[in-house]
Design a protein around this motif. Structure first.
Motif, PDB file in Angstrom:
ATOM      1  N   HIS A  42      -4.434 -36.027 -56.584  1.00  0.00           N
ATOM      2  CA  HIS A  42      -3.353 -35.753 -57.481  1.00  0.00           C
ATOM      3  C   HIS A  42      -2.192 -35.923 -56.574  1.00  0.00           C
ATOM      4  N   ASP A  43      -1.565 -36.826 -56.576  1.00  0.00           N
ATOM      5  CA  ASP A  43      -0.449 -37.334 -55.980  1.00  0.00           C
ATOM      6  C   ASP A  43      -1.182 -37.116 -54.324  1.00  0.00           C
ATOM      7  N   SER A  44      -0.474 -36.272 -53.586  1.00  0.00           N
ATOM      8  CA  SER A  44      -1.036 -36.107 -52.185  1.00  0.00           C
ATOM      9  C   SER A  44      -1.989 -34.769 -52.008  1.00  0.00           C
ATOM     10  N   VAL A  45      -2.304 -34.286 -53.188  1.00  0.00           N
ATOM     11  CA  VAL A  45      -3.465 -33.180 -53.142  1.00  0.00           C
ATOM     12  C   VAL A  45      -4.453 -33.610 -53.602  1.00  0.00           C
ATOM     13  N   PHE A  46      -5.716 -33.178 -52.797  1.00  0.00           N
ATOM     14  CA  PHE A  46      -6.929 -33.600 -53.377  1.00  0.00           C
ATOM     15  C   PHE A  46      -7.857 -32.317 -53.692  1.00  0.00           C
ATOM     16  N   ALA A  47      -8.373 -32.512 -55.028  1.00  0.00           N
ATOM     17  CA  ALA A  47      -9.344 -31.461 -55.414  1.00  0.00           C
ATOM     18  C   ALA A  47     -10.702 -31.664 -55.122  1.00  0.00           C
ATOM     19  N   LEU A  48     -11.622 -30.879 -54.509  1.00  0.00           N
ATOM     20  CA  LEU A  48     -12.649 -31.006 -54.269  1.00  0.00           C
ATOM     21  C   LEU A  48     -13.533 -30.277 -55.481  1.00  0.00           C
ATOM     22  N   LYS A  49     -14.434 -31.033 -56.119  1.00  0.00           N
ATOM     23  CA  LYS A  49     -15.436 -30.506 -56.948  1.00  0.00           C
ATOM     24  C   LYS A  49     -16.971 -30.837 -56.686  1.00  0.00           C
ATOM     25  N   PHE A  50     -17.802 -30.275 -57.095  1.00  0.00           N
ATOM     26  CA  PHE A  50     -19.214 -30.832 -56.985  1.00  0.00           C
ATOM     27  C   PHE A  50     -20.233 -30.270 -57.998  1.00  0.00           C
ATOM     28  N   TYR A  51     -21.262 -31.008 -58.312  1.00  0.00           N
ATOM     29  CA  TYR A  51     -21.961 -30.461 -59.422  1.00  0.00           C
ATOM     30  C   TYR A  51     -23.437 -31.092 -59.231  1.00  0.00           C
ATOM     31  N   ALA A  52     -24.590 -30.538 -59.664  1.00  0.00           N
ATOM     32  CA  ALA A  52     -25.799 -31.096 -59.452  1.00  0.00           C
ATOM     33  C   ALA A  52     -25.873 -32.335 -60.535  1.00  0.00           C
ATOM     34  N   ALA A  53     -26.559 -33.520 -60.038  1.00  0.00           N
ATOM     35  CA  ALA A  53     -26.402 -34.849 -60.613  1.00  0.00           C
ATOM     36  C   ALA A  53     -27.123 -34.787 -62.076  1.00  0.00           C
ATOM     37  N   ARG A  54     -28.088 -33.966 -62.201  1.00  0.00           N
ATOM     38  CA  ARG A  54     -29.055 -33.823 -63.250  1.00  0.00           C
ATOM     39  C   ARG A  54     -28.042 -33.268 -64.630  1.00  0.00           C
ATOM     40  N   ASP A  55     -26.866 -32.335 -64.104  1.00  0.00           N
ATOM     41  CA  ASP A  55     -25.998 -31.818 -65.009  1.00  0.00           C
ATOM     42  C   ASP A  55     -24.887 -32.794 -65.284  1.00  0.00           C
ATOM     43  N   ARG A  56     -24.840 -34.211 -65.065  1.00  0.00           N
ATOM     44  CA  ARG A  56     -23.478 -34.800 -64.774  1.00  0.00           C
ATOM     45  C   ARG A  56     -23.199 -35.155 -66.343  1.00  0.00           C
TER      46      ARG A  56
END
Length: 187
Positions: A52-66
Motif C-alpha cells: 500500500h504505497d510504501s507500507v506492506f501489510a503481512l497476512k497469512f492463511y492455511a492454503a486449504r482455506d483459500r
C-alpha cells in the motif's frame, strides 16, 4: 524466547497484481509448510505481503482455506504454542527481504478476529489475541532504531514506521489516513 524458534522455510511464489476491488497496489506471495503433527499432515500456508504505497501489510492463511471469506480469521487447532509462534516468526522473517527490495518500507499488521469453528466463538475486534501476539513478536524482533512502533488497539492493528522516512509521527498520520481512505473501519 523467540531466539530458540526458527522460521519455516519460505518460498517465493509470485508478485501479483490486485484484482478488481482490491485496495493494495501489488502483492508478494510466499508459501511454507509446517511440520507434521499427531493430528495433521504438514499444512501449507500462504503469506501475502500487500503493498500500500510504501507500507506492506503481512497476512497469512492455511492454503486449504483459500476460498473461504474468513480465511484469515480461522483457528485450526492444528498447532501447539511453539509451532504457532513459528508461523508468526516465519511471517516476520520476510521483513528483511522486503527491506532489501524497498529500503523505505514500513509495515502494518492487523490481528484478525479469531473464529473458532469448533467452539463456535468469534472474538471481539479490539485488542484481540492475535494483535497482542503480533505486538510482542514485533517488539522482540524489530528494534526501535529502525522502526517506530504504533498500536491501534481499537482495531487490533500494529504499525512499524521506518525511521528512514524522517518525521515518523507525520508518516504515521499519513499511513493511518491512507488506510482509513482505502478500507472501511467501524471505530
Amino acid at each position: 524466547m523467540l531466539e530458540n524458534i526458527s522460521p519455516y522455510k519460505c518460498y517465493f511464489i509470485q508478485k501479483a497484481s490486485p484484482a478488481k476491488g482490491d485496495a493494495f497496489d501489488f502483492s508478494y506471495i510466499y508459501k511454507f509448510y509446517t511440520d507434521r503433527t499427531d493430528k495433521y499432515q504438514r499444512l501449507k500456508y500462504i503469506i501475502r505481503v500487500e503493498a500500500h504505497d510504501s507500507v506492506f501489510a503481512l497476512k497469512f492463511y492455511a492454503a486449504r482455506d483459500r476460498k473461504l471469506d474468513k480465511k484469515y480469521n480461522r483457528i485450526l487447532q492444528a498447532h501447539g504454542y511453539t509451532n504457532s509462534l513459528r508461523i508468526f516468526v516465519t511471517c516476520a522473517y520476510l521483513v528483511p527481504e522486503i527491506l532489501r527490495k524497498h529500503p523505505n518500507a514500513s509495515f502494518a499488521i492487523n490481528g484478525a478476529r479469531s473464529i473458532d469453528i469448533y467452539a463456535r466463538k468469534t472474538e471481539g475486534k479490539d485488542n484481540n489475541q492475535r494483535f497482542r501476539i503480533y505486538k510482542v513478536i514485533s517488539n522482540m524482533l524489530f528494534t526501535r532504531d529502525r522502526f517506530e512502533h504504533y498500536e491501534f488497539k481499537e482495531i487490533s492493528s500494529y504499525l512499524m514506521v521506518n525511521r528512514i522516512c524522517g518525521d515518523v509521527n507525520a508518516e504515521k498520520d499519513r499511513i493511518k489516513e491512507m488506510f482509513l481512505d482505502r478500507y472501511e473501519f467501524n471505530l
